[in-house]
Design an enzyme around this catalytic site. Structure first.
Site, mmCIF file in Angstrom:
data_model
loop_
_atom_site.group_PDB
_atom_site.id
_atom_site.type_symbol
_atom_site.label_atom_id
_atom_site.label_comp_id
_atom_site.label_asym_id
_atom_site.label_seq_id
_atom_site.Cartn_x
_atom_site.Cartn_y
_atom_site.Cartn_z
ATOM 1 N NE ARG A 39 57.588 90.422 119.908
ATOM 2 C CZ ARG A 39 57.292 89.512 118.992
ATOM 3 N NH1 ARG A 39 58.153 88.588 118.671
ATOM 4 N NH2 ARG A 39 56.123 89.528 118.396
ATOM 5 C CE LYS A 200 45.031 83.242 100.057
ATOM 6 N NZ LYS A 200 45.490 81.893 100.345
ATOM 7 N N GLY A 357 49.265 91.329 111.800
ATOM 8 C CA GLY A 357 49.801 90.896 110.504
ATOM 9 C C GLY A 357 50.773 91.880 109.893
ATOM 10 N N GLY A 380 48.998 88.037 116.500
ATOM 11 C CA GLY A 380 47.883 87.107 116.718
ATOM 12 C C GLY A 380 46.916 87.581 117.782
HETATM 13 P P1 AMP Z 1 47.383 90.276 105.569
HETATM 14 O O1 AMP Z 1 48.575 89.564 106.145
HETATM 15 O O2 AMP Z 1 46.148 89.464 105.492
HETATM 16 O O3 AMP Z 1 47.177 91.626 106.200
HETATM 17 O O4 AMP Z 1 47.733 90.525 104.022
HETATM 18 C C1 AMP Z 1 48.750 91.351 103.634
HETATM 19 C C2 AMP Z 1 49.116 91.070 102.213
HETATM 20 O O5 AMP Z 1 48.057 91.395 101.346
HETATM 21 C C3 AMP Z 1 50.289 91.877 101.745
HETATM 22 O O6 AMP Z 1 51.353 91.016 101.446
HETATM 23 C C4 AMP Z 1 49.786 92.591 100.486
HETATM 24 O O7 AMP Z 1 50.729 92.611 99.448
HETATM 25 C C5 AMP Z 1 48.608 91.729 100.093
HETATM 26 N N1 AMP Z 1 47.651 92.463 99.260
HETATM 27 C C6 AMP Z 1 46.976 93.568 99.575
HETATM 28 N N2 AMP Z 1 46.221 93.971 98.530
HETATM 29 C C7 AMP Z 1 46.420 93.107 97.531
HETATM 30 C C8 AMP Z 1 45.902 92.978 96.191
HETATM 31 N N3 AMP Z 1 45.027 93.871 95.711
HETATM 32 N N4 AMP Z 1 46.331 91.940 95.462
HETATM 33 C C9 AMP Z 1 47.212 91.060 95.959
HETATM 34 N N5 AMP Z 1 47.733 91.109 97.209
HETATM 35 C C10 AMP Z 1 47.329 92.117 97.982
#
Ligand code: AMP
Length: 401
Positions: A39, A200, A357, A380
Site C-alpha cells: 500500500r 457464496k 475479495g 470493498g
Molecule cells: P469470495 O471471497 O466470495 O471471492 O470467495 C472466495 C472463496 O471461495 C475461496 O476461499 C475459495 O476457496 C472458495 N470457493 C471457491 N469455489 C469453491 C467451491 N467449489 N467449494 C467451496 N469453496 C469454494
C-alpha cells in the site's frame, strides 16, 4: 468517462501550495513491524509527482480500527519511517492529524520534505464524517487530493466532507482505478464478459444483479455456481450450496434472459469426497455428481469453453475464484482461465480488470497478477463499484470540479 469529469493533479497548480493527500496507508502490521509495504508503494507515484511539482505534501491516512481511541499499536509512525526510506526524502511525522501538533509538523517541514500525520481514526469524528473535524483537516492545507480509491466507498471526513471544503482532485492511483473501472463497465469494448466466482452467492447478489444488465456473458464459477446448478434441478451431492438463495438465482437467470445476457455455468467439475490438499479427485459431468462428493473446481470441458469464449471477448471483469483455489489441485480451473486472460491481454486482444475479495490471492497463486490490464487493490470499494453503487469519495470529487 468518469475520469474526464474529475480533475487530476495535472489540472491544479500545486507549486508552493499545501496539499493534503488522502492515501491508503492501512498496511498490515505484525508485532509493530509492517508485514507488507504494497500500500505504501502504491501511494508513492502521487507523493513523488506532487513533491516534484513543488507542492508541500501533507499525507493523511487511517490504520486499522482504533475505534476513536489513541492506540499506540496503530500509530502511523512506523509507516512514516518506512515511507522515508522508500521515497528517499525526509518525512516529518505529526503526532496528531489535526490541531497544534499537526500544524507544528507542517511548519517544521522544509519545502522538499513530506509530512505524514497521525492515524485519522484516533478520532471517531473521522468515520462520522464530522463537519467540524473536516474543517480542522481543511485548515491545514490549500488543496485536497484523494488517492485512496480503496476508502472511497465510505463517507468519512477525510474522503467526503473534506472535498466540500478545498479545491480537490484525484491522485494518480485514484485516477488509475477510475480509468480501469470506467473502461471496463462504463464504456467498454464489446463483447464484454464478467467472471464471477467465490464461495457464496448471498454476498454477491447485488454484483450479479448489476452485471447482468451490462455484460454480454456472465460466467459463474466457484461455490456460488452450485446454487445456480441446484436451482436448475441438478443433483450437486455434498457441494457447498445456499439452498435458500435458489429463488434469487432463478431471478438472476430470468433477468439475464430479458437483458439478453448469456449466463455460462460449468458443464463439468472436479469433485472429491474430502476437502483436503491432494484429495482423491474425480472428473465428472455436471449431471453426474456422486451423492457423496463436493464440486471443488470447474472441469476441463468448462475450462476449454471459457477459453474459447474469452478469445472473442474484448473486455473482461473478474471477481472471485472459479474453485477452492487455496487447496491444490482445486486451483487448476482458476489458474488456467487466468493464464488465458493474461495471454490475451498481453497480445493486446483483451482489456482485463480484476479485483475484490480473494481475487488478488487467486491471481497471485496463478502467477498472472502483473499480466492483467488492471488489478484493483481495493476490496470493498471494488465490490461496491461492481454493484453499481455511488462511491461517496468519488461523488465528492465529481461535485468539486
Ligand atoms: P469470495 O471471497 O466470495 O471471492 O470467495 C472466495 C472463496 O471461495 C475461496 O476461499 C475459495 O476457496 C472458495 N470457493 C471457491 N469455489 C469453491 C467451491 N467449489 N467449494 C467451496 N469453496 C469454494
Amino acid at each position: 468517462m468518469l475520469m474526464r469529469l474529475i480533475k487530476t493533479i495535472d489540472d491544479i497548480n500545486v507549486a508552493n501550495r499545501k496539499v493534503l493527500v488522502r492515501s491508503d496507508l492501512n498496511v498490515p502490521m505484525q508485532n509493530g513491524k509492517i508485514s507488507d509495504t504494497a500500500r505504501i508503494l502504491r501511494s508513492i507515484p502521487t507523493i513523488n509527482a506532487l513533491a516534484s511539482k513543488g507542492a508541500r505534501v501533507i499525507i493523511i491516512s487511517h490504520l486499522g480500527r482504533p475505534g476513536g481511541k489513541r492506540t499506540p499499536e496503530l500509530s502511523l509512525k512506523p509507516v512514516a519511517e518506512a515511507l522515508e526510506i522508500i521515497i528517499n526524502r525526509r518525512v516529518v511525522f505529526g503526532k496528531d492529524c489535526i490541531g497544534p501538533d499537526a500544524q507544528k509538523a507542517i511548519d517544521t517541514a522544509l519545502t522538499d520534505e513530506v509530512v505524514l500525520l497521525e492515524n485519522l481514526r484516533f478520532y471517531n469524528a473521522e468515520e462520522d464524517n464530522d463537519e467540524s473535524f473536516a474543517d480542522q483537516l481543511a485548515a491545514l492545507a490549500d488543496i485536497y487530493i484523494n488517492d485512496a480509491f480503496s476508502c472511497a466507498h465510505r463517507a468519512h471526513a477525510s474522503t467526503e466532507a473534506i472535498s466540500r471544503r478545498l479545491p480537490s482532485a484525484a491522485g494518480i492511483l485514484m485516477q488509475a482505478e477510475l480509468d480501469a473501472l470506467s473502461s471496463s463497465l462504463e464504456l467498454p469494448a464489446h463483447p464484454l464478459a464478467a467472471i464471477v466466482g467465490g464461495a457464496k452467492i448471498s454476498t454477491k447478489m447485488a454484483v450479479l444483479g448489476y452485471l447482468v444488465e451490462r455484460v454480454d456473458q456472465l460466467i459463474i464459477g466457484g461455490g456460488m455456481a452450485n446454487t445456480f446448478l441446484f436451482a436448475g434441478g441438478y443433483d450437486i451431492g455434498n457441494s457447498l450450496c445456499e439452498v435458500n438463495m435458489a429463488d434469487q438465482a432463478c431471478k438472476i437467470l430470468e433477468k439475464a434472459i430479458s437483458e439478453k445476457c448469456e449466463v455460462v455455468l460449468p458443464s463439468d467439475a472436479i469433485v472429491a469426497n474430502d476437502f483436503v490438499k491432494g484429495a482423491t479427485t474425480k472428473h465428472v459431468s455436471i449431471n453426474a455428481i456422486p451423492k457423496t462428493s463436493m464440486i471443488l473446481d470447474i472441469g476441463p470441458a468448462s475450462i476449454h469453453n471459457l477459453k474459447q469464449r474469452l478469445a472473442v471477448c474484448k473486455t473482461v471483469v473478474w471477481n472471485g475464484p472459479l474453485g477452492a483455489f487455496e487447496t491444490e489441485p482445486f486451483d487448476l480451473g482458476t489458474n488456467e482461465v487466468a493464464a488465458e486472460v493474461a495471454l490475451l491481454t498481453k497480445a493486446g486482444k483483451l482489456l482485463s480488470v480484476a479485483g475484490g475479495g480473494d481475487t488478488i490471492s487467486a491471481l497471485k497463486n496463478a502467477r498472472v497478477i502483473d499480466d492483467f490490464s488492471y488489478v484493483s487493490a481495493a476490496g470493498g470499494a471494488f465490490l461496491e463499484w461492481l454493484e453499481g453503487r455511488t462511491l461517496p469519495g468519488v461523488a465528492a470529487l465529481l461535485q468539486n470540479q
